[in-house]
Design a protein around this motif. Structure first.
Motif, PDB file in Angstrom:
ATOM      1  N   ARG A  63       0.819  -1.208   0.000  1.00 34.63           N
ATOM      2  CA  ARG A  63       0.000   0.000   0.000  1.00 34.63           C
ATOM      3  C   ARG A  63       0.862   1.270   0.000  1.00 34.63           C
ATOM      4  O   ARG A  63       0.354   2.373  -0.183  1.00 34.63           O
ATOM      5  N   PHE A  64       2.164   1.097   0.188  1.00 37.66           N
ATOM      6  CA  PHE A  64       3.130   2.188   0.032  1.00 37.66           C
ATOM      7  C   PHE A  64       3.912   1.940  -1.261  1.00 37.66           C
ATOM      8  O   PHE A  64       4.551   0.891  -1.399  1.00 37.66           O
ATOM      9  N   LEU A  78       0.393   6.613  -1.635  1.00 37.99           N
ATOM     10  CA  LEU A  78      -0.306   5.937  -0.552  1.00 37.99           C
ATOM     11  C   LEU A  78      -1.704   5.515  -1.000  1.00 37.99           C
ATOM     12  O   LEU A  78      -2.420   6.313  -1.621  1.00 37.99           O
ATOM     13  N   LEU A  81      -4.666   2.806   3.111  1.00 41.83           N
ATOM     14  CA  LEU A  81      -3.863   2.752   4.334  1.00 41.83           C
ATOM     15  C   LEU A  81      -4.698   2.324   5.534  1.00 41.83           C
ATOM     16  O   LEU A  81      -5.938   2.367   5.509  1.00 41.83           O
ATOM     17  N   GLN A  82      -3.995   1.930   6.589  1.00 43.76           N
ATOM     18  CA  GLN A  82      -4.602   1.518   7.842  1.00 43.76           C
ATOM     19  C   GLN A  82      -4.305   2.564   8.924  1.00 43.76           C
ATOM     20  O   GLN A  82      -3.315   3.295   8.819  1.00 43.76           O
ATOM     21  N   ASP A  85      -0.834   3.113  10.156  1.00 46.48           N
ATOM     22  CA  ASP A  85       0.130   3.780   9.282  1.00 46.48           C
ATOM     23  C   ASP A  85       0.289   5.259   9.641  1.00 46.48           C
ATOM     24  O   ASP A  85       1.145   5.946   9.069  1.00 46.48           O
ATOM     25  N   VAL A 113      -4.301   8.695   9.474  1.00 45.43           N
ATOM     26  CA  VAL A 113      -5.254   7.873   8.717  1.00 45.43           C
ATOM     27  C   VAL A 113      -6.492   7.661   9.579  1.00 45.43           C
ATOM     28  O   VAL A 113      -6.386   7.175  10.716  1.00 45.43           O
TER      29      VAL A 113
END
Lengths: 114, 111
Positions: A63-64, A78, A81-82, A85, A113
């Motif tokens: 995800r990065f 990005l 994201l969670q 993060d 996030v």
């Protein structure tokens, strides 16, 4: 701001958003880095670029996604994201790969996030 | 595994009260030991690199020293503007050539 410039300084994004962090250096350095800094933890290396080629990817989730279009610019894309993060994302540059003679860091992007 | 450990985690001093920060490191393969200063809301700023035991470097009220197993950052007669987090990092030969950072010491100097 001189040295290494990061934008934006602050970013709030939802878990389904897509955003990008930007880093720019005009020091003539050959290597650029992304680091993650979380509270009470050591700096975590994410990615290393040397002369625009990625030389290290430190087991970072997909995800990065980094991008280095030239030796002066570095991006971190990005997506999905969670909350864990959320952190300060630091860009750095050095004259040689590895930072043996010291890094020059930017001021970072504070990412939240939600 | 390379390891850098900093102590104390936090330190409060009165202005003018000298003290030292400690950084202990894994000895094997160390090529250099770095000190950085980080102010709130900013990235770390490079201070010193030490390469061999016995080496010392100074900058204003700061002096960094290196022994065979640890490094000290001595702060003489600190001022409130010395308040910051101080990071130590070890640079090792073999394997990854990227520095290993400690968790830092948060220093607050009261006027």
């Amino acid at each position: 701001e001189t040295g290494v410039t990061q934008t934006p300084r602050h970013l709030v994004m939802g878990m389904t958003n897509k955003k990008s962090l930007k880093c720019e250096q005009h020091l003539g350095h050959n290597a650029m880095y992304w680091y993650k800094q979380s509270a009470k933890k050591p700096l975590e290396l994410m990615f290393v670029y040397s002369l625009e080629e990625r030389v290290e990817n430190n087991s970072v989730p997909s995800r990065f996604s980094p991008e280095c279009p030239n030796s002066s610019h570095l991006f971190l894309h990005l997506h999905t994201l969670q909350p864990e993060d959320s952190a300060l994302y630091l860009c750095a540059s050095s004259s040689e790969t590895g930072g043996f003679y010291g890094y020059t860091f930017g001021s970072g992007t504070r990412l939240t996030v939600v | 595994e390379d390891q850098v450990t900093q102590s104390p985690e936090a330190l409060r001093l009165q202005e003018g009260e000298s003290s030292s920060l400690n950084c202990s490191y894994t000895v094997s393969g160390l090529r250099g030991l770095f000190w950085y200063r980080q102010d709130p809301g900013k990235g770390p700023e490079f201070l010193f690199t030490l390469y061999s035991a016995g080496e010392e470097k100074e900058k204003e009220r700061l002096k960094a020293t290196l022994t065979k197993k640890e490094s000290f950052l001595h702060i003489t007669a600190p001022k409130p503007e010395d308040s910051a987090t101080y990071l130590c990092a070890g640079f090792y030969s073999g394997g990854s050539y990227i520095p290993t950072f400690g968790r830092g010491t948060s220093l607050i100097v009261h006027p």
